[in-house]
Design a protein around this motif. Structure first.
Motif, mmCIF file in Angstrom:
data_model
loop_
_atom_site.group_PDB
_atom_site.id
_atom_site.type_symbol
_atom_site.label_atom_id
_atom_site.label_comp_id
_atom_site.label_asym_id
_atom_site.label_seq_id
_atom_site.Cartn_x
_atom_site.Cartn_y
_atom_site.Cartn_z
ATOM 1 N N ARG A 67 0.851 -1.148 0.026
ATOM 2 C CA ARG A 67 -0.071 0.017 -0.036
ATOM 3 C C ARG A 67 0.950 1.171 0.144
ATOM 4 N N GLY A 68 2.203 1.049 0.145
ATOM 5 C CA GLY A 68 3.158 2.183 0.081
ATOM 6 C C GLY A 68 3.218 2.901 1.595
ATOM 7 N N GLU A 69 2.862 2.314 2.827
ATOM 8 C CA GLU A 69 2.970 3.003 4.010
ATOM 9 C C GLU A 69 4.694 3.028 4.200
ATOM 10 N N ALA A 70 5.121 4.157 4.624
ATOM 11 C CA ALA A 70 6.264 4.583 4.761
ATOM 12 C C ALA A 70 7.311 3.647 5.734
ATOM 13 N N PHE A 71 8.074 2.829 5.344
ATOM 14 C CA PHE A 71 9.270 2.071 6.172
ATOM 15 C C PHE A 71 10.463 1.988 5.377
ATOM 16 N N ASP A 72 11.777 2.297 5.863
ATOM 17 C CA ASP A 72 12.839 2.566 5.289
ATOM 18 C C ASP A 72 13.346 0.824 4.711
ATOM 19 N N VAL A 73 13.132 0.051 5.707
ATOM 20 C CA VAL A 73 13.524 -1.212 5.466
ATOM 21 C C VAL A 73 12.534 -2.336 5.732
ATOM 22 N N PRO A 74 11.840 -2.856 4.528
ATOM 23 C CA PRO A 74 10.668 -3.670 4.832
ATOM 24 C C PRO A 74 11.292 -5.083 4.735
ATOM 25 N N ILE A 75 11.017 -5.948 5.583
ATOM 26 C CA ILE A 75 11.141 -7.437 5.323
ATOM 27 C C ILE A 75 9.796 -8.295 5.161
ATOM 28 N N ILE A 76 9.719 -8.840 4.093
ATOM 29 C CA ILE A 76 8.688 -9.604 3.741
ATOM 30 C C ILE A 76 8.817 -11.146 3.308
ATOM 31 N N GLN A 77 7.541 -11.664 3.261
ATOM 32 C CA GLN A 77 7.763 -13.248 2.920
ATOM 33 C C GLN A 77 7.269 -13.533 1.391
ATOM 34 N N PRO A 78 7.812 -14.550 0.686
ATOM 35 C CA PRO A 78 7.237 -14.861 -0.714
ATOM 36 C C PRO A 78 5.992 -15.476 -0.551
ATOM 37 N N PRO A 79 5.149 -15.301 -1.366
ATOM 38 C CA PRO A 79 5.209 -14.555 -2.772
ATOM 39 C C PRO A 79 5.004 -13.082 -2.463
ATOM 40 N N TYR A 80 5.838 -12.304 -3.197
ATOM 41 C CA TYR A 80 5.459 -10.761 -3.063
ATOM 42 C C TYR A 80 5.452 -10.091 -4.397
ATOM 43 N N ALA A 81 4.814 -10.783 -5.374
ATOM 44 C CA ALA A 81 4.650 -10.180 -6.897
ATOM 45 C C ALA A 81 4.011 -8.669 -6.566
ATOM 46 N N GLU A 82 3.160 -8.736 -5.570
ATOM 47 C CA GLU A 82 2.412 -7.466 -5.558
ATOM 48 C C GLU A 82 2.962 -6.445 -4.916
ATOM 49 N N VAL A 83 4.125 -6.797 -4.303
ATOM 50 C CA VAL A 83 4.910 -5.525 -3.472
ATOM 51 C C VAL A 83 5.735 -4.938 -4.645
ATOM 52 N N LEU A 84 6.561 -5.923 -5.320
ATOM 53 C CA LEU A 84 7.190 -5.543 -6.339
ATOM 54 C C LEU A 84 6.612 -4.618 -7.528
ATOM 55 N N ALA A 85 5.340 -5.139 -7.769
ATOM 56 C CA ALA A 85 4.473 -4.367 -8.883
ATOM 57 C C ALA A 85 4.207 -3.052 -8.258
ATOM 58 N N SER A 86 3.982 -2.848 -6.801
ATOM 59 C CA SER A 86 3.807 -1.588 -6.288
ATOM 60 C C SER A 86 4.705 -0.421 -6.475
ATOM 61 N N GLY A 87 5.923 -1.007 -6.763
ATOM 62 C CA GLY A 87 6.996 -0.067 -6.997
ATOM 63 C C GLY A 87 7.678 0.493 -5.755
ATOM 64 N N ASN A 88 7.214 0.024 -4.597
ATOM 65 C CA ASN A 88 7.452 0.506 -3.201
ATOM 66 C C ASN A 88 8.823 0.120 -2.686
ATOM 67 N N VAL A 89 9.166 -1.036 -3.092
ATOM 68 C CA VAL A 89 10.743 -1.449 -2.948
ATOM 69 C C VAL A 89 11.517 -1.448 -4.190
ATOM 70 N N VAL A 90 12.758 -1.200 -3.714
ATOM 71 C CA VAL A 90 13.876 -1.485 -4.890
ATOM 72 C C VAL A 90 14.176 -2.843 -4.961
ATOM 73 N N ALA A 91 13.540 -3.234 -6.250
ATOM 74 C CA ALA A 91 13.812 -4.845 -6.501
ATOM 75 C C ALA A 91 15.165 -5.398 -6.383
#
Length: 251
Positions: A67-91
């Motif tokens: 959703r774009g909530e502001a965090f400098d370092v996100p740690i997430i679990q796969p699958p994370y296609a929606e996170v990459l598609a959001s453009g909110n992390v440096v792939a």
């Protein structure tokens, strides 16, 4: 050498910020919480940065990042296609920090059930009077994983009357430690209650370990500072902390 280099860089970055202490924000699932909380004080002492960490369920934290909530370092679990598609992390900043398995625990002093094979797990679960685990409806990744295990074993419907769904892994472990559930399941890294005996991980054939991947956010207030924290979380010092929490460091 790598750790010394990143800490030297951190000192230079912190110094360039002047007298004001820089804050780095991080969001992560509960499965890595214990290790991260163990690592933060040493990182802060060595670098001069302050880390503000937010923890939640695997699904919930992933949605917050998407959703774009502001965090400098996100740690997430796969699958994370929606996170990459959001453009909110440096792939290309992705770093696999650790993996963690879902395991079994019982009240301290209780007989340890056999979970050595998928068939043994099936027998153990069918024989148990009650089973606690994190509620998958709340986005708990360990709960989602255990539901998948039950489907693979073909006993989901049979076990339904015995299942006690808790609000998070820690709550599921409290139930097991108090004897309110005969068997408790969650990520091995969440089995911190002193009233527990940890039996071990479920076999990989029926329960794939969960991976935890760190990124730099495209919204990071200071990308260099975010990189320093992410590098620290993938350092040999961090690997030792992950192992201490029954996790496997990333490669």
């Amino acid at each position: 050498m790598r750790l010394k280099h990143l800490l030297s860089t951190a000192i230079l970055v912190a110094a360039s910020a002047g007298a004001q202490t820089k804050e780095i924000t991080l969001i992560a699932p509960g499965g890595i919480r214990a290790a991260v909380e163990q690592l933060i004080p040493a990182f802060e002492r060595k670098t001069g940065f302050k880390v503000k960490a937010t923890f939640g369920s695997g699904l919930g934290t992933k949605q917050q990042v998407a959703r774009g909530e502001a965090f400098d370092v996100p740690i997430i679990q796969p699958p994370y296609a929606e996170v990459l598609a959001s453009g909110n992390v440096v792939a290309n900043s992705a770093k696999t920090l650790a993996t963690v398995a879902v395991g079994v625990a019982v009240k301290k002093g209780s007989p340890r059930p056999d979970i050595s094979t998928p068939e043994a797990v099936k027998r153990t679960l069918l024989a148990a009077n009650s089973i606690s685990y994190p509620n998958p409806a709340g986005g708990a990744a360990a709960g989602v994983s255990f539901d998948e295990t039950l489907k693979k074993l073909g006993i989901a419907e049979q076990l339904e009357p015995k299942l006690e769904r808790a609000q998070g892994g820690a709550a599921a472990m409290v139930m097991a430690a108090k004897g309110e559930a005969e068997i408790g399941l969650t990520f091995l890294s969440e089995m911190e209650d002193p009233g527990l005996d940890v039996v071990g991980p479920l076999p990989k054939e029926i329960s794939t370990p969960t991976t935890l991947v760190g990124f730099i956010s495209t919204h990071a207030k200071d990308a260099a500072a975010a990189r320093i924290l992410l590098d620290y979380l993938s350092s040999p010092e961090a690997a030792a902390a992950y192992k201490a929490q029954r996790m496997q460091p990333g490669r």
